[in-house]
Motif scaffolding. Structure first.
Motif, PDB file in Angstrom:
ATOM      1  N   ALA A  70     -44.000  46.613 -34.245  1.00  0.00           N
ATOM      2  CA  ALA A  70     -43.875  47.548 -35.194  1.00  0.00           C
ATOM      3  C   ALA A  70     -45.014  48.847 -35.447  1.00  0.00           C
ATOM      4  CB  ALA A  70     -44.260  46.504 -36.781  1.00  0.00           C
ATOM      5  N   THR A  71     -46.056  49.070 -35.318  1.00  0.00           N
ATOM      6  CA  THR A  71     -46.839  49.806 -35.044  1.00  0.00           C
ATOM      7  C   THR A  71     -46.434  51.020 -33.653  1.00  0.00           C
ATOM      8  OG1 THR A  71     -48.984  48.104 -34.764  1.00  0.00           O
ATOM      9  CG2 THR A  71     -49.010  50.688 -33.842  1.00  0.00           C
ATOM     10  N   SER A  72     -45.887  50.468 -33.222  1.00  0.00           N
ATOM     11  CA  SER A  72     -45.585  51.359 -32.199  1.00  0.00           C
ATOM     12  C   SER A  72     -43.937  52.005 -32.140  1.00  0.00           C
ATOM     13  CB  SER A  72     -44.409  50.974 -30.353  1.00  0.00           C
ATOM     14  OG  SER A  72     -45.859  49.766 -29.814  1.00  0.00           O
ATOM     15  N   PHE A  73     -43.690  51.246 -33.285  1.00  0.00           N
ATOM     16  CA  PHE A  73     -42.031  52.312 -33.857  1.00  0.00           C
ATOM     17  C   PHE A  73     -42.473  52.652 -35.589  1.00  0.00           C
ATOM     18  CE2 PHE A  73     -40.786  49.836 -30.390  1.00  0.00           C
ATOM     19  CZ  PHE A  73     -39.873  50.758 -29.534  1.00  0.00           C
ATOM     20  N   GLY A  74     -43.174  52.346 -36.129  1.00  0.00           N
ATOM     21  CA  GLY A  74     -43.476  52.828 -37.422  1.00  0.00           C
ATOM     22  C   GLY A  74     -42.931  52.125 -38.333  1.00  0.00           C
TER      23      GLY A  74
END
Length: 396
Positions: A70-74
């Protein structure tokens, strides 16, 4: 003291990603902040067929990398759960920045931690708005002898009116796959359950069957994530048949769930669809291993608005039939109700011989159906009209 520590703040610098790292790897390593629109896609943006939730994607993940992805892909983690039928963690990610779903799916394909990536498609119940139930006669099932006693059947539909006399003692258990959505309608699910196993004046095809009912629709609509939750619950109830009287676009997650449910020995029955002769194939009915049912009337004529296609497997009564509803009873029309007739009929076959396999059921129904259209299987009627008396006599 660590010489890398900032003398002013005392903080260590972020880890350095490897040379040549992608934007995704940089973001995951705590490197430079990357705009989601700049993420590298591993494949072209997907062209998505059918209606879907515009700011969500469904992803299966193995391991504990959900929040990192989730963090990596916004993205936002809106829900996650372990799916028995998918064999992985199913995550519903939100897309908060307005990126097209097809772009997000292509970006996620670059991350090996994601197994399958699909839109959260929208599905619709198959009821055509429109007298004793003529189905018994048309499918050669003796109403006096009909029984699905102790056969466990799952139904995925709207909520039901379990105070309707036709459902007295019929419902073994219920599950709400969308508890946050208020219940407004109970008619469709009540009709389906009643046609399958109703008792009393509105007798169903398989009285004595045990219905495990999953509420997954409101306002005639549902999403892939909700339907998958209902399917997982159904599989956990050790049912022999699952009735799916709804239609939507092709979705790989639904295909995997259906394939794995069938591998567990569950007979899958689905409505072919009410969207007309030129409509695209309706799913889950069009998946291999799912019995796709179209609707005929009291004179064995095809329902005009029924879907057509090579995936249609069987015909059954589904036009202007009296069925229980939230208001007591109603006259119903649609491939939804034809699917319920077939589900109840199959319950009779399994009651008579519980060891019958999914393969046996499919072959017996196909071999004994009464041909209604061009000779052999056709795109309108499939193999023809269900003939339960002949199917019962088919060789093991």
């Amino acid at each position: 003291p660590d010489p890398r520590r900032d003398p002013a703040s005392g903080a260590l610098p972020p880890p350095v990603p490897p040379a040549g790292a992608t934007a995704i790897q940089q973001a995951a390593a705590g490197g430079p902040t990357v705009s989601p629109s700049d993420l590298v896609a591993a494949e072209p943006p997907r062209a998505i067929v059918g209606d879907f939730v515009p700011d969500e994607v469904l992803v299966t993940v193995e391991g504990n990398a959900v929040q990192q992805i989730a963090t990596s892909f916004g993205l936002e983690v809106r829900s996650q759960r372990r799916s028995q039928l998918l064999g992985a963690t199913l995550v519903r990610f939100g897309v908060p920045d307005g990126r097209p779903v097809g772009v997000v799916l292509a970006q996620l394909a670059a991350d090996g931690r994601t197994l399958r990536r699909e839109p959260n498609h929208i599905y619709s119940l198959q009821q055509a708005a429109t007298i004793v139930n003529y189905a018994f006669e048309r499918i050669a099932l003796d109403a006096k002898e009909a029984s699905g006693e102790n056969v466990r059947i799952a139904v995925i539909d709207t909520a039901i009116d379990d105070t309707n006399p036709a459902l007295s003692g019929v419902i073994a258990d219920q599950f709400d796959a969308m508890p946050e959505v208020p219940i407004a309608a109970r008619d469709h699910g009540t009709s389906i359950d009643g046609l399958i196993a109703g008792v009393g004046a509105l007798k169903g095809m398989a009285p004595g069957a045990r219905i495990y009912h999953a509420r997954a629709f409101e306002g005639g609509k549902s999403t892939m994530g909700v339907i998958l939750a209902a399917l997982d619950w159904a599989a956990e109830q050790d049912v022999r048949i699952i009735n799916m009287s709804f239609v939507g676009p092709k979705n790989d997650l639904l295909g995997v769930a259906c394939r794995n449910a069938r591998a567990l020995g569950i007979v899958l029955v689905a409505a072919a669809g009410n969207n007309g002769p030129k409509a695209p194939y309706g799913y889950p009915a069009a998946f291999d291993g799912v019995i796709a049912v179209t609707a005929t009337d009291a004179k064995d004529g095809l329902m005009q608005q029924a879907n057509r296609g090579a995936y249609v497997f069987l015909s059954a009564p589904g036009v202007e039939m009296v069925a229980p509803s939230g208001a007591g009873s109603d006259v119903v029309t649609g491939t939804s109700f034809a699917a319920a007739i077939v589900t109840g009929a199959i319950a009779n076959l399994l009651h008579a011989a519980p060891d019958r396999s999914v393969d046996w059921v499919e072959k017996a129904l196909a071999a004994t159906a009464r041909d209604l259209g061009p000779k052999g299987r056709d795109n309108d009627f499939g193999y023809g009209l269900l003939n339960i008396e002949a199917a019962e006599a088919a060789k093991e």
